[in-house]
Write an enzyme that holds these catalytic residues in place. Sequence first.
Site, PDB file in Angstrom:
ATOM      1  CG  LEU A 350      26.636  43.123  -4.463  1.00  0.00           C
ATOM      2  CD1 LEU A 350      28.119  43.615  -4.775  1.00  0.00           C
ATOM      3  CD2 LEU A 350      26.730  41.663  -4.071  1.00  0.00           C
ATOM      4  CG  PHE A 355      30.725  57.014   2.883  1.00  0.00           C
ATOM      5  CD1 PHE A 355      30.619  58.151   1.982  1.00  0.00           C
ATOM      6  CD2 PHE A 355      31.214  56.223   3.500  1.00  0.00           C
ATOM      7  CE1 PHE A 355      31.728  58.785   3.031  1.00  0.00           C
ATOM      8  CE2 PHE A 355      32.261  56.667   4.125  1.00  0.00           C
ATOM      9  CZ  PHE A 355      31.966  57.798   4.342  1.00  0.00           C
ATOM     10  CB  VAL A 358      28.239  47.995  -3.139  1.00  0.00           C
ATOM     11  CG1 VAL A 358      28.940  47.049  -4.048  1.00  0.00           C
ATOM     12  CG2 VAL A 358      28.078  48.904  -2.062  1.00  0.00           C
ATOM     13  CG  ASP A 468      36.132  53.608   7.811  1.00  0.00           C
ATOM     14  OD1 ASP A 468      35.602  53.612   9.137  1.00  0.00           O
ATOM     15  OD2 ASP A 468      34.354  53.614   6.931  1.00  0.00           O
TER      16      ASP A 468
END
Length: 628
Positions: A350, A355, A358, A468
Amino acid sequence: MTSRFLQILMISSFHLIYLSTQQEIKFLYDNFHKQENLYLDGSATVLPSGLLQLTNAGDHQMAHVFYKKPIKLSPSKPLSFSTHFVCALVPQPGHEGGHGMAFVISPSTDFSHAESTRYLGIFNVSKNGFPSSDVLAVELDTIWNPDFEDIDKNHVGIDVHSPLSVGIASASYYSDIKRKNESINLLSGKPIQVWVDYEDTLLNVSMAPLEVEKPSRPLLSQLINLTEVFPNSSSLFVGFSAATGTATSYQYIMSWSFCTSKGSLQSLDLSRLPDVPPPRAEHKNIYQLAIVLLGFVATMGLGVLIGVYLFRKCKYAEVTEPWEKEFGAHRFSYKSLYKATKGFSKDGFLGKGGFGEVYKGTLMLSREIAVKRMSYNGDEGVKQFVSEVVSMRCLKHRNLVPLLGYCRRKHELLLVSEYMPNGSLDEHLFDDEKPVLSWPQRLVILKGIASALCYLHTGADQVVLHRDIKSSNIMLDGEFNGRLGDFGMARFHDHGGYAYPTGAVGTIGYIAPEVIDMVASTGTDVYAFGVFMLEVTCGRRPVEPQLQCEKRLLIKWVCDTVPESRPTMEQVVLYLNNSLPLPDVSPYTVGLSSHSSVLIDAASLVASSSWSASSSSSSLVNGSPSKE
Ligand SMILES: *[C@@H]1O[C@H](CO)[C@@H](O)[C@H](O)[C@H]1NC(C)=O
Ligand SMILES: *[C@@H]1O[C@H](CO)[C@@H](O)[C@H](O)[C@H]1NC(C)=O
Ligand SMILES: *[C@@H]1O[C@H](CO)[C@@H](O)[C@H](O)[C@H]1NC(C)=O
Ligand SMILES: *[C@@H]1O[C@H](CO)[C@@H](O)[C@H](O)[C@H]1NC(C)=O
Ligand SMILES: *[C@@H]1O[C@H](CO)[C@@H](O)[C@H](O)[C@H]1NC(C)=O
């Protein structure tokens, strides 16, 4: 005249002697070192000790030994013979075994057709289904075969053309001293003497242990006319046959004497018999080898299985620590995630965030999920992370991306959340290929995120700082509702508690200036939300490095900011819902810079116009949403 008579007499007697010697067969083997007159086949071999070994302890063996010179049969002189031999049948230690051996008289030495297992290497199954052979045999049989009317597995029999013995008796001898029968164990491994005598159609078989003289009464005494047994044969061979099947034993002939005229049989020197080796030897080793090989193969097989097991275990390995027990319900197995994402295949990719990557996955019952894989080093902070993940699971708000759970591996954390079919907001804002979001859609998104942030700051059990907020962390569900996701930097603290300095985190452009002080607060989230609002309304990123200096930072371009002048998220929600009058925004309001006159006008427009989800459009900026 006399001399002539003598001459004739001498010549005729010479002829007589010649004739008689021509017919007589007479030999003695105290051992088998000299074997030139012997025919050996199958497993038969002469050991260095001079011992004639018929079979070793290998299975399904067959051996034949014949004296090469045949006995010539003449119609004028009926056949008679005597033989005496010493044999030993030695089973393997701890095993019963062997099939036995036989003294054989046969017109042929070719027994290649015979079967070992059942018929002592003598008989085979003939066309009519019965085992047969053109043979007379005296069998020392150590197998009990009821088909042949065997009486036990330790018997002596006389076989004529068939294993169905014409005479049979348990192995024993008549003891002249004790005046009774004494049994003999054929498989004792000890030397056994056997005598076979034939004369005047009477065949006698006697046997005795080595230390016993030939018994006065034979074990078997059978009427047999050998001329009828071998009607078509002019010569006969004498010898031995032995075999093993699945049961095995070493079978030896130690010495052998034979003659065709009774009375001239040479006696065996029983004191000089070759030694029978103790049963150990090569075949045990072959079994051992087989066992070792089998063991090796089994070990290899086991090794492969263990390897596969370990590979799978490693492939799906997770890290679990005792403190995680309480979070068990929120934990996914790596295997299930691996399968759901088809091994994290490219098809389900995705996107890549700060981080981790996905992936889209499908759990059972077609439940769609998004799995974020993050790598981490060391265990520091993992516990806090996991507990926060679990706390986040407890956060329930329609504008949050529902977090379903987590999984943990060495150097890898996986977060599982619900799959958001419309992806992240930034794609819709900045990707030219996607349709432009309408003002009402944007307003719905802003309201939603504001409400979610408000909930995080005040509605949840703990104060949650997202830290964030930005368009790429806002996901859009099926109805284009904004859903706040990615709590990778979120911090929790109790209401009224102190937010520990954690360093300046967030994304450049969204970080409130006072975060330089290293303290995050709800206010810093509000700042980021403000930037986010500008981002959504302006359709440009907070930082555009390629733009001219004063326009590069969106927020700078709009205004300087002063923490004290920021509203709370509650107020923001009210503003957005038109439930609270907008704060006074004028060019003189603290923090607003001189560059921002256009936007100030826009802000006043917000205040005055009906900015609601139902409004079709507003005149904000140029009256229509735009994309950079
Ligand atoms: C048995 O032996 C005979 C020769 O004596 C041979 O012709 C026949 O083929 C053998 N039968 C089997 C089954 O080997
Ligand atoms: C066989 O045994 C019988 C009975 O003991 C005896 O009379 C006969 O002489 C024996 N024959 C031979 C050939 O030993
Ligand atoms: C001894 O054995 C022989 C041959 O099997 C048999 O004929 C005889 O009756 C036995 N004698 C005794 C005393 O058991
Ligand atoms: C043995 O058989 C042959 C052939 O049938 C016969 O000529 C002979 O007389 C028999 N011997 C005895 C002792 O019966
Ligand atoms: C001996 O030969 C005759 C004639 O060739 C035959 O009929 C008979 O079956 C043979 N017997 C044996 C035991 O081979």
